[in-house]
Motif scaffolding. Structure first.
Motif, PDB file in Angstrom:
ATOM      1  N   GLY A 127       0.818  -1.217   0.000  1.00 43.04           N
ATOM      2  CA  GLY A 127       0.000   0.000   0.000  1.00 43.04           C
ATOM      3  C   GLY A 127       0.846   1.259   0.000  1.00 43.04           C
ATOM      4  O   GLY A 127       0.612   2.178  -0.788  1.00 43.04           O
ATOM      5  N   ARG A 128       1.846   1.298   0.869  1.00 41.56           N
ATOM      6  CA  ARG A 128       2.731   2.475   0.940  1.00 41.56           C
ATOM      7  C   ARG A 128       3.476   2.668  -0.382  1.00 41.56           C
ATOM      8  O   ARG A 128       3.630   3.786  -0.862  1.00 41.56           O
ATOM      9  CB  ARG A 128       3.743   2.311   2.066  1.00 41.56           C
ATOM     10  CG  ARG A 128       3.170   2.420   3.446  1.00 41.56           C
ATOM     11  CD  ARG A 128       4.276   2.272   4.498  1.00 41.56           C
ATOM     12  NE  ARG A 128       3.712   1.762   5.722  1.00 41.56           N
ATOM     13  CZ  ARG A 128       3.971   0.568   6.251  1.00 41.56           C
ATOM     14  NH1 ARG A 128       4.838  -0.259   5.690  1.00 41.56           N
ATOM     15  NH2 ARG A 128       3.388   0.194   7.362  1.00 41.56           N
ATOM     16  N   ALA A 129       3.953   1.571  -0.951  1.00 45.03           N
ATOM     17  CA  ALA A 129       4.740   1.643  -2.187  1.00 45.03           C
ATOM     18  C   ALA A 129       3.908   2.082  -3.387  1.00 45.03           C
ATOM     19  O   ALA A 129       4.454   2.549  -4.384  1.00 45.03           O
ATOM     20  CB  ALA A 129       5.382   0.288  -2.476  1.00 45.03           C
ATOM     21  N   THR A 130       2.585   1.955  -3.279  1.00 40.76           N
ATOM     22  CA  THR A 130       1.723   2.308  -4.406  1.00 40.76           C
ATOM     23  C   THR A 130       0.866   3.548  -4.143  1.00 40.76           C
ATOM     24  O   THR A 130      -0.060   3.818  -4.893  1.00 40.76           O
ATOM     25  CB  THR A 130       0.841   1.109  -4.815  1.00 40.76           C
ATOM     26  OG1 THR A 130       0.091   0.652  -3.676  1.00 40.76           O
ATOM     27  CG2 THR A 130       1.680  -0.025  -5.372  1.00 40.76           C
ATOM     28  N   GLY A 131       1.181   4.283  -3.077  1.00 38.09           N
ATOM     29  CA  GLY A 131       0.542   5.580  -2.888  1.00 38.09           C
ATOM     30  C   GLY A 131      -0.246   5.802  -1.617  1.00 38.09           C
ATOM     31  O   GLY A 131      -0.682   6.914  -1.346  1.00 38.09           O
ATOM     32  N   MET A 132      -0.465   4.768  -0.813  1.00 41.59           N
ATOM     33  CA  MET A 132      -1.265   4.929   0.405  1.00 41.59           C
ATOM     34  C   MET A 132      -0.559   5.855   1.392  1.00 41.59           C
ATOM     35  O   MET A 132       0.626   5.679   1.665  1.00 41.59           O
ATOM     36  CB  MET A 132      -1.511   3.565   1.054  1.00 41.59           C
ATOM     37  CG  MET A 132      -2.306   3.632   2.351  1.00 41.59           C
ATOM     38  SD  MET A 132      -2.654   1.989   3.022  1.00 41.59           S
ATOM     39  CE  MET A 132      -1.006   1.414   3.445  1.00 41.59           C
ATOM     40  N   THR A 133      -1.293   6.814   1.921  1.00 44.95           N
ATOM     41  CA  THR A 133      -0.768   7.725   2.938  1.00 44.95           C
ATOM     42  C   THR A 133      -1.772   7.821   4.081  1.00 44.95           C
ATOM     43  O   THR A 133      -1.739   7.020   5.011  1.00 44.95           O
ATOM     44  CB  THR A 133      -0.465   9.114   2.332  1.00 44.95           C
ATOM     45  OG1 THR A 133      -1.644   9.619   1.684  1.00 44.95           O
ATOM     46  CG2 THR A 133       0.693   9.052   1.337  1.00 44.95           C
ATOM     47  N   LYS A 134      -2.701   8.751   4.001  1.00 45.46           N
ATOM     48  CA  LYS A 134      -3.639   9.031   5.086  1.00 45.46           C
ATOM     49  C   LYS A 134      -4.577   7.875   5.429  1.00 45.46           C
ATOM     50  O   LYS A 134      -5.096   7.823   6.537  1.00 45.46           O
ATOM     51  CB  LYS A 134      -4.477  10.262   4.754  1.00 45.46           C
ATOM     52  CG  LYS A 134      -3.677  11.545   4.726  1.00 45.46           C
ATOM     53  CD  LYS A 134      -4.571  12.722   4.429  1.00 45.46           C
ATOM     54  CE  LYS A 134      -4.206  13.237   3.069  1.00 45.46           C
ATOM     55  NZ  LYS A 134      -5.053  14.286   2.582  1.00 45.46           N
ATOM     56  N   LEU A 135      -4.789   6.962   4.494  1.00 48.47           N
ATOM     57  CA  LEU A 135      -5.692   5.839   4.764  1.00 48.47           C
ATOM     58  C   LEU A 135      -4.998   4.668   5.461  1.00 48.47           C
ATOM     59  O   LEU A 135      -5.641   3.679   5.795  1.00 48.47           O
ATOM     60  CB  LEU A 135      -6.352   5.352   3.475  1.00 48.47           C
ATOM     61  CG  LEU A 135      -7.470   6.253   2.948  1.00 48.47           C
ATOM     62  CD1 LEU A 135      -7.927   5.788   1.570  1.00 48.47           C
ATOM     63  CD2 LEU A 135      -8.643   6.286   3.927  1.00 48.47           C
ATOM     64  N   GLU A 136      -3.707   4.781   5.720  1.00 44.98           N
ATOM     65  CA  GLU A 136      -2.992   3.661   6.335  1.00 44.98           C
ATOM     66  C   GLU A 136      -3.601   3.226   7.673  1.00 44.98           C
ATOM     67  O   GLU A 136      -3.769   2.015   7.900  1.00 44.98           O
ATOM     68  CB  GLU A 136      -1.506   3.966   6.500  1.00 44.98           C
ATOM     69  CG  GLU A 136      -0.761   2.777   7.045  1.00 44.98           C
ATOM     70  CD  GLU A 136       0.749   2.917   7.022  1.00 44.98           C
ATOM     71  OE1 GLU A 136       1.390   2.116   7.719  1.00 44.98           O
ATOM     72  OE2 GLU A 136       1.285   3.789   6.311  1.00 44.98           O
ATOM     73  N   PRO A 137      -3.967   4.132   8.588  1.00 43.93           N
ATOM     74  CA  PRO A 137      -4.571   3.659   9.843  1.00 43.93           C
ATOM     75  C   PRO A 137      -5.867   2.866   9.624  1.00 43.93           C
ATOM     76  O   PRO A 137      -6.081   1.846  10.288  1.00 43.93           O
ATOM     77  CB  PRO A 137      -4.836   4.947  10.634  1.00 43.93           C
ATOM     78  CG  PRO A 137      -3.865   5.934  10.068  1.00 43.93           C
ATOM     79  CD  PRO A 137      -3.734   5.591   8.615  1.00 43.93           C
ATOM     80  N   ALA A 138      -6.702   3.294   8.690  1.00 43.01           N
ATOM     81  CA  ALA A 138      -7.949   2.565   8.407  1.00 43.01           C
ATOM     82  C   ALA A 138      -7.640   1.195   7.819  1.00 43.01           C
ATOM     83  O   ALA A 138      -8.268   0.191   8.187  1.00 43.01           O
ATOM     84  CB  ALA A 138      -8.827   3.375   7.451  1.00 43.01           C
ATOM     85  N   VAL A 139      -6.681   1.127   6.902  1.00 42.87           N
ATOM     86  CA  VAL A 139      -6.301  -0.150   6.298  1.00 42.87           C
ATOM     87  C   VAL A 139      -5.705  -1.065   7.369  1.00 42.87           C
ATOM     88  O   VAL A 139      -6.031  -2.259   7.429  1.00 42.87           O
ATOM     89  CB  VAL A 139      -5.330   0.071   5.117  1.00 42.87           C
ATOM     90  CG1 VAL A 139      -4.728  -1.242   4.644  1.00 42.87           C
ATOM     91  CG2 VAL A 139      -6.044   0.791   3.976  1.00 42.87           C
ATOM     92  N   ALA A 140      -4.860  -0.531   8.230  1.00 39.76           N
ATOM     93  CA  ALA A 140      -4.261  -1.338   9.304  1.00 39.76           C
ATOM     94  C   ALA A 140      -5.346  -1.919  10.209  1.00 39.76           C
ATOM     95  O   ALA A 140      -5.267  -3.100  10.593  1.00 39.76           O
ATOM     96  CB  ALA A 140      -3.267  -0.504  10.104  1.00 39.76           C
ATOM     97  N   ARG A 141      -6.371  -1.122  10.536  1.00 40.39           N
ATOM     98  CA  ARG A 141      -7.486  -1.627  11.362  1.00 40.39           C
ATOM     99  C   ARG A 141      -8.200  -2.780  10.656  1.00 40.39           C
ATOM    100  O   ARG A 141      -8.513  -3.798  11.262  1.00 40.39           O
ATOM    101  CB  ARG A 141      -8.485  -0.511  11.676  1.00 40.39           C
ATOM    102  CG  ARG A 141      -8.088   0.392  12.807  1.00 40.39           C
ATOM    103  CD  ARG A 141      -9.238   1.290  13.257  1.00 40.39           C
ATOM    104  NE  ARG A 141      -9.809   2.102  12.193  1.00 40.39           N
ATOM    105  CZ  ARG A 141      -9.319   3.274  11.767  1.00 40.39           C
ATOM    106  NH1 ARG A 141      -8.234   3.775  12.337  1.00 40.39           N
ATOM    107  NH2 ARG A 141      -9.903   3.947  10.801  1.00 40.39           N
TER     108      ARG A 141
END
Length: 150
Positions: A127-141
């Motif tokens: 996710g990080r490598a393909t552009g994820m930033t602000k949504l990381e906490p939601a994805v981690a949950r």
């Protein structure tokens, strides 16, 4: 291998898939000239300025719209729709975008875990490598909850 197109927030998801923020008309033209065959847009209609469908299709590319308005759209159904779409597209040159790449990376992270069997940490890295930033906490949950029943 699809060459870099210098798109906003461009990242490489695979040899033939670039993730990005919103391309402009000139960038879509350059993508078509570079051999891109598919454009996947995650931006909901109210977020879009120009009619991307006509613009992309007039350039000879196939347009796919999978609107993601917020983290609430990061769910098993949407991820399954993306997985099916990417299965249809296969290895054809593709530009996958939202406004900044954040939603693209989030969906690719969830797909990596839920459909490709990656660990939560591997999925977050994708996710990080393909552009994820602000949504990381939601994805981690979501990843902490484990794989949803398909």
């Amino acid at each position: 291998m699809l060459k870099s197109l210098d798109l906003p927030f461009e990242k490489r998801a695979s040899d033939n898939m670039l993730t990005a923020g919103q391309p402009d008309a000139e960038q879509f033209r350059a993508a078509a000239d570079a051999g891109v065959q598919h454009v996947i847009n995650l931006r909901p209609i109210p977020e879009q300025g120009e009619d991307q469908t006509s613009m992309v299709e007039d350039l000879g590319m196939r347009y796919h719209h999978l609107p993601i308005a917020s983290e609430h759209d990061l769910n098993p159904h949407t991820v399954a729709m993306l997985d099916g779409l990417l299965g249809e597209i296969g290895d054809k040159p593709t530009v996958f975008h939202c406004a900044s790449g954040n939603r693209v990376g989030a969906l690719l992270a969830l797909r990596a875990a839920w459909h490709e069997g990656k660990s939560a940490e591997e999925a977050l890295e994708i996710g990080r490598a393909t552009g994820m930033t602000k949504l990381e906490p939601a994805v981690a949950r979501l990843l902490q909850q484990g794989s949803p029943q398909q």
